[in-house]
Write a protein that holds these residues in place. Structure first.
Motif: not given
Length: 144
Positions: A129-134
């Motif tokens: 999981e990472h927080d950079h989908d945007a």
């Protein structure tokens, strides 16, 4: 004929996501360092940060070949007498796998302000999981 020199405001940056599960630490780190520097682009300029952003997944599943897992040591010194701290890479990967991968890449980048700026574009995560989908990162397969 004049040489092209990139300007920092003209650099276009992409985002890449790399899964390093079951891949050798050094080979993965050297390719990631090359992408962070921008050496894969035709506009590469040594004194300008032309590199892209890299997201590393599964840093806890990276492998070391041979007996390095038990024999190789991660060392640092507190600058006081007797202040050498060391732990094996087996313990270091179990405790803080993000730091192990980031440190391997940091040692392959130039020293000084430019290298520190390049290292800020590296995002390392323990799981998938990472927080950079945007940012819409592209999947990048490393070569061997």
């Amino acid at each position: 004929m004049k040489s092209y020199i990139a300007k920092p405001q003209e650099v276009e940056r992409k985002w890449y996501v790399v899964d390093v599960a079951e891949k050798p630490l050094g080979r993965a780190a050297s390719q990631v360092a090359s992408i962070l520097r921008g050496k894969h682009k035709p506009t590469y300029t040594p004194h300008v940060d032309t590199g892209d952003y890299v997201i590393i997944l599964n840093a806890d599943k990276v492998v070391l070949t041979g007996k390095k897992l038990e024999q190789k040591m991660l060392r640092h010194h507190s600058l006081y007498p007797g202040g050498l701290k060391e732990m094996s890479y087996k313990d270091a990967i179990a405790r803080k796998p993000e730091f192990v991968f980031q440190e391997a890449v940091r040692r392959m980048l130039p020293t000084g302000p430019l290298g520190r700026q390049m290292l800020k574009k590296l995002k390392v995560y323990k799981g998938t999981e990472h927080d950079h989908d945007a940012q819409k990162p592209e999947v990048l397969e490393l070569r061997y």
